[in-house]
Design a protein around this motif. Structure first.
Motif, PDB file in Angstrom:
ATOM      1  N   GLY A 100      55.436  29.667  15.480  1.00  0.00           N
ATOM      2  CA  GLY A 100      56.820  29.309  15.763  1.00  0.00           C
ATOM      3  C   GLY A 100      57.213  28.026  15.067  1.00  0.00           C
ATOM      4  N   GLN A 101      58.463  27.661  15.234  1.00  0.00           N
ATOM      5  CA  GLN A 101      58.970  26.439  14.636  1.00  0.00           C
ATOM      6  C   GLN A 101      58.341  25.218  15.308  1.00  0.00           C
ATOM      7  N   ARG A 102      58.307  24.142  14.572  1.00  0.00           N
ATOM      8  CA  ARG A 102      57.682  22.925  15.094  1.00  0.00           C
ATOM      9  C   ARG A 102      58.642  22.235  16.080  1.00  0.00           C
ATOM     10  N   SER A 103      58.221  22.159  17.343  1.00  0.00           N
ATOM     11  CA  SER A 103      58.989  21.440  18.357  1.00  0.00           C
ATOM     12  C   SER A 103      58.107  21.244  19.587  1.00  0.00           C
ATOM     13  N   GLU A 104      58.365  20.195  20.331  1.00  0.00           N
ATOM     14  CA  GLU A 104      57.634  19.944  21.567  1.00  0.00           C
ATOM     15  C   GLU A 104      57.889  21.071  22.562  1.00  0.00           C
ATOM     16  N   THR A 105      59.109  21.581  22.568  1.00  0.00           N
ATOM     17  CA  THR A 105      59.468  22.645  23.506  1.00  0.00           C
ATOM     18  C   THR A 105      58.634  23.896  23.266  1.00  0.00           C
ATOM     19  N   ASN A 106      58.444  24.254  22.001  1.00  0.00           N
ATOM     20  CA  ASN A 106      57.655  25.438  21.689  1.00  0.00           C
ATOM     21  C   ASN A 106      56.234  25.323  22.224  1.00  0.00           C
ATOM     22  N   ILE A 107      55.621  24.156  22.053  1.00  0.00           N
ATOM     23  CA  ILE A 107      54.245  23.952  22.524  1.00  0.00           C
ATOM     24  C   ILE A 107      54.185  24.058  24.038  1.00  0.00           C
ATOM     25  N   ASP A 108      55.141  23.421  24.720  1.00  0.00           N
ATOM     26  CA  ASP A 108      55.154  23.462  26.192  1.00  0.00           C
ATOM     27  C   ASP A 108      55.343  24.887  26.699  1.00  0.00           C
ATOM     28  N   ILE A 109      56.203  25.658  26.017  1.00  0.00           N
ATOM     29  CA  ILE A 109      56.466  27.038  26.436  1.00  0.00           C
ATOM     30  C   ILE A 109      55.198  27.889  26.337  1.00  0.00           C
ATOM     31  N   ILE A 110      54.451  27.752  25.224  1.00  0.00           N
ATOM     32  CA  ILE A 110      53.212  28.523  25.044  1.00  0.00           C
ATOM     33  C   ILE A 110      52.222  28.191  26.155  1.00  0.00           C
ATOM     34  N   VAL A 111      52.015  26.894  26.404  1.00  0.00           N
ATOM     35  CA  VAL A 111      51.043  26.465  27.411  1.00  0.00           C
ATOM     36  C   VAL A 111      51.447  26.963  28.794  1.00  0.00           C
ATOM     37  N   ASN A 112      52.723  26.832  29.144  1.00  0.00           N
ATOM     38  CA  ASN A 112      53.184  27.275  30.461  1.00  0.00           C
ATOM     39  C   ASN A 112      53.088  28.791  30.612  1.00  0.00           C
ATOM     40  N   ALA A 113      53.401  29.527  29.530  1.00  0.00           N
ATOM     41  CA  ALA A 113      53.300  30.986  29.585  1.00  0.00           C
ATOM     42  C   ALA A 113      51.850  31.421  29.802  1.00  0.00           C
ATOM     43  N   LEU A 114      50.905  30.743  29.141  1.00  0.00           N
ATOM     44  CA  LEU A 114      49.492  31.089  29.296  1.00  0.00           C
ATOM     45  C   LEU A 114      48.963  30.691  30.671  1.00  0.00           C
ATOM     46  N   LYS A 115      49.486  29.608  31.244  1.00  0.00           N
ATOM     47  CA  LYS A 115      49.090  29.226  32.599  1.00  0.00           C
ATOM     48  C   LYS A 115      49.550  30.267  33.614  1.00  0.00           C
ATOM     49  N   CYS A 116      50.791  30.724  33.473  1.00  0.00           N
ATOM     50  CA  CYS A 116      51.300  31.773  34.363  1.00  0.00           C
ATOM     51  C   CYS A 116      50.495  33.057  34.210  1.00  0.00           C
ATOM     52  N   PHE A 117      50.152  33.389  32.974  1.00  0.00           N
ATOM     53  CA  PHE A 117      49.362  34.589  32.717  1.00  0.00           C
ATOM     54  C   PHE A 117      47.982  34.463  33.347  1.00  0.00           C
ATOM     55  N   HIS A 118      47.404  33.255  33.301  1.00  0.00           N
ATOM     56  CA  HIS A 118      46.084  33.027  33.926  1.00  0.00           C
ATOM     57  C   HIS A 118      46.155  33.228  35.436  1.00  0.00           C
ATOM     58  N   LEU A 119      47.185  32.685  36.074  1.00  0.00           N
ATOM     59  CA  LEU A 119      47.304  32.808  37.530  1.00  0.00           C
ATOM     60  C   LEU A 119      47.474  34.263  37.954  1.00  0.00           C
ATOM     61  N   ALA A 120      48.138  35.047  37.127  1.00  0.00           N
ATOM     62  CA  ALA A 120      48.387  36.451  37.475  1.00  0.00           C
ATOM     63  C   ALA A 120      47.206  37.346  37.135  1.00  0.00           C
ATOM     64  N   SER A 121      46.641  37.188  35.932  1.00  0.00           N
ATOM     65  CA  SER A 121      45.647  38.150  35.428  1.00  0.00           C
ATOM     66  C   SER A 121      44.208  37.678  35.557  1.00  0.00           C
ATOM     67  N   GLY A 122      44.004  36.375  35.638  1.00  0.00           N
ATOM     68  CA  GLY A 122      42.650  35.836  35.667  1.00  0.00           C
ATOM     69  C   GLY A 122      42.139  35.382  34.313  1.00  0.00           C
ATOM     70  N   LEU A 123      42.875  35.653  33.224  1.00  0.00           N
ATOM     71  CA  LEU A 123      42.443  35.271  31.881  1.00  0.00           C
ATOM     72  C   LEU A 123      42.842  33.829  31.601  1.00  0.00           C
ATOM     73  N   ARG A 124      41.835  32.987  31.393  1.00  0.00           N
ATOM     74  CA  ARG A 124      42.052  31.560  31.183  1.00  0.00           C
ATOM     75  C   ARG A 124      41.873  31.203  29.712  1.00  0.00           C
ATOM     76  N   MET A 125      42.771  30.359  29.198  1.00  0.00           N
ATOM     77  CA  MET A 125      42.646  29.897  27.821  1.00  0.00           C
ATOM     78  C   MET A 125      41.432  28.985  27.699  1.00  0.00           C
ATOM     79  N   ASN A 126      40.589  29.237  26.703  1.00  0.00           N
ATOM     80  CA  ASN A 126      39.416  28.401  26.433  1.00  0.00           C
ATOM     81  C   ASN A 126      39.839  27.270  25.496  1.00  0.00           C
ATOM     82  N   LEU A 127      40.018  26.073  26.050  1.00  0.00           N
ATOM     83  CA  LEU A 127      40.519  24.949  25.259  1.00  0.00           C
ATOM     84  C   LEU A 127      39.508  24.468  24.227  1.00  0.00           C
ATOM     85  N   HIS A 128      38.230  24.770  24.439  1.00  0.00           N
ATOM     86  CA  HIS A 128      37.197  24.335  23.488  1.00  0.00           C
ATOM     87  C   HIS A 128      37.184  25.188  22.223  1.00  0.00           C
ATOM     88  N   LYS A 129      37.799  26.386  22.274  1.00  0.00           N
ATOM     89  CA  LYS A 129      37.822  27.265  21.107  1.00  0.00           C
ATOM     90  C   LYS A 129      39.234  27.524  20.590  1.00  0.00           C
TER      91      LYS A 129
END
Length: 556
Positions: free
Chosen positions: A224-253
């Protein structure tokens, strides 16, 4: 008899929705992911499944795969027919180079999920199946496959005591990959809503396409385009997905990369997320993207892997017939993955052919030894007195040309839409293009043009087979004869009001002049119109769909 017992057990499951006792037990083999693996997370658990469960799971997966194409969006290219693993790397590679050439500030976020298959919540999977419209009986079959599963871990070849599973999909289960991509489809749908609501800005390719994410099973790329908002949206979307599905983002990889963005800004953004930074070229789905594959040193890994397979004992212990067999079956197929995507530099081709030639003649790479057979004779077909080993040059060009067939034949795929958005509706096929940036597709286009200059017109061999005529342009496409009607009858084409009219619509009228702005006059117009009518005389359309076909077979 064993046959009747198996049939009874399978029928019992589909009639009652339950497994016979012990029918869903499995052994778990721990495969180390790295050398000196010590912790549990360093191992990959592979389930060794019993025959009864495997039969039932295979029946269910065969039914499921028939509907997946209509359920799973084109951004996912895993486990769906007519979609290929190389589509993602192809798009990503050309996108990165295009953004670099345009100095388009772009973020690429490569996400890795922590133990993705093992973390799926079963209640979430059931909700996903329900929302996709699967019936109660089907969902009960799937839930029983999950809830009845038990396993024991093989430690030094001996199984531990059995235990019950409570979440996750078994790696090694025929059903697991298809269920997993339905889980990932839910992530696509939720993220696509964010994009549609204009909360996340993807990368716009022309006016017809916006790219925001690509999935291949648990390999996920956001762009996506470079912006702070884009980064926050990705992280928040993945957090919501983790709470629902159980799949957690591996920050080390997981890794973040910027195009046309200062390194310190990317470093600060990665630090905010807690992930690592990424630089091009990098590996995606086992292939290098974002690099300059026209450079000889970019192929060192491929050449080294080819050479590594030629150990001394194979060379010294095998007969010349054995070396020929190994040459065809193993050494011919090893570089195919890379060769299917990139044009190989001539120096690299010569180096790889030299490795094969030395191996065939039983010589070390830098050893001078008498050759009993010329290498050109080895590469020649058996019909011409050769040994039928495919040359790497011919193999590379054939694999590249296959993309032109896919471009013509599969216009609805994301990859094809990307090419059309980037290079126009014709993809610039048939033209010589001066590249402004490295591009896999433009390499293919130029190679097609070079072959045409050598009297091998590939595009003329790909012809339209008319069915109902609804997907074929009457004037612009070559569907009857050797040239398009716009080229053969320019005076009549100039009179046409609807230049993009289809064959179906044109032939639905008895009078070909119905869509012309006026009737053809004497002279050239009348002559061209009479020839056109003669060509179309007796043409009958069928109810089948239009399709593309090769007008040449493999023996020619």
């Amino acid at each position: 008899m064993l046959e009747s017992d198996v049939v009874d057990a399978v029928s019992y499951f589909f009639n009652h929705g339950k497994f016979p006792k012990g029918g869903n037990s499995s052994f778990i083999a721990l495969i180390p992911k790295l050398q000196d693996a010590k912790l549990v997370k360093d191992f990959r658990p592979i389930s060794l499944i019993g025959s009864l469960y495997k039969i039932i799971a295979k029946v269910l997966s065969n039914r499921l795969v028939g509907v997946l194409g209509g359920l799973v969006n084109e951004v996912q290219s895993a486990f769906v027919s007519d979609r290929q693993i190389l589509d993602g790397p192809f798009i990503l590679n050309d996108l990165i180079h295009w953004c670099k050439s345009k100095k388009k500030q772009t973020l690429i976020f490569k996400v890795d999920f922590e133990k993705a298959f093992d973390s799926v919540r079963w209640d979430y999977l059931d909700d996903v199946l329900n929302l996709f419209g699967f019936g109660a009986k089907w969902r009960s079959w799937i839930q029983n496959c999950l809830h009845s599963s038990r396993g024991s871990v093989l430690v030094n070849g001996s199984p531990t005591s059995e235990f019950q599973f409570h979440k996750g999909l078994k790696q090694g289960d025929p059903l697991s990959p298809f269920l997993f991509i339905l889980i990932m489809e839910s992530l696509h749908l939720s993220f696509q809503r964010v994009v549609n609501d204009d909360l996340f800005k993807g990368v716009n390719i022309g006016s017809s396409l916006q790219l925001s994410h690509l999935f291949y099973a648990d390999d996920v790329i956001f762009m996506g385009q470079r912006s702070e908002t884009n980064i926050d949206i990705i992280v928040n979307a993945l957090k919501c997905f983790h709470l629902a599905s159980g799949l957690r983002m591996n920050l080390h990889k997981s890794k973040l990369m910027g195009i046309a963005i200062e390194n310190d800004k990317i470093a600060r953004a990665a630090n905010k997320i807690g992930c690592l930074t990424l630089k091009s070229p990098f590996s995606y789905l086992g292939i290098k993207v974002g690099g300059l594959m026209s450079r000889v040193n970019s192929w060192d890994k491929v050449v080294d892997s080819l050479y590594a397979r030629l150990s001394k004992w194979k060379m010294k212990t095998l007969s010349i017939g054995g070396r020929l067999t190994l040459l065809k079956s193993v050494l011919g197929s090893m570089p195919i993955y890379y060769m299917s995507l990139f044009k190989v530099p001539s120096q690299v081709l010569k180096k790889m052919e030299a490795i094969r030639s030395h191996f065939f003649n039983g010589a070390e790479a830098h050893e001078n030894k008498m050759c009993w057979v010329k290498w050109n004779r080895v590469l020649a077909s058996k019909e011409k007195g050769g040994l039928g080993v495919s040359s790497y040059f011919a193999l590379n060009r054939a694999l590249m040309i296959k993309w032109t067939w896919r471009f013509r034949n599969d216009g609805n795929s994301l990859w094809s839409k990307f090419i059309r958005a980037m290079y126009g509706s014709d993809g610039k096929l048939g033209k010589h293009v001066n590249r402004s940036h490295p591009s896999i597709w433009l390499d293919i286009v130029n190679e097609v043009h070079n072959l045409k200059n050598k009297n091998l017109d590939i595009l003329s061999l790909i012809k339209k087979k008319i069915g109902n005529g609804s997907d074929t342009s009457f004037w612009e496409e070559t569907w009857r004869g050797d040239h398009s009607f716009s080229t053969s009858f320019p005076r009549i084409f100039a009179l046409e009001d609807d230049k993009s009219i289809t064959v179906a619509r044109k032939m639905a009228h008895d009078d070909l002049t119905f869509s012309l702005r006026r009737n053809p006059r004497d002279g050239a117009e009348a002559m061209q119109f009479s020839v056109l009518k003669a060509i179309l005389d007796g043409l009958l359309l069928s109810s089948a769909k239009d399709r593309w076909s090769w007008s040449i077979d493999g023996s020619e």
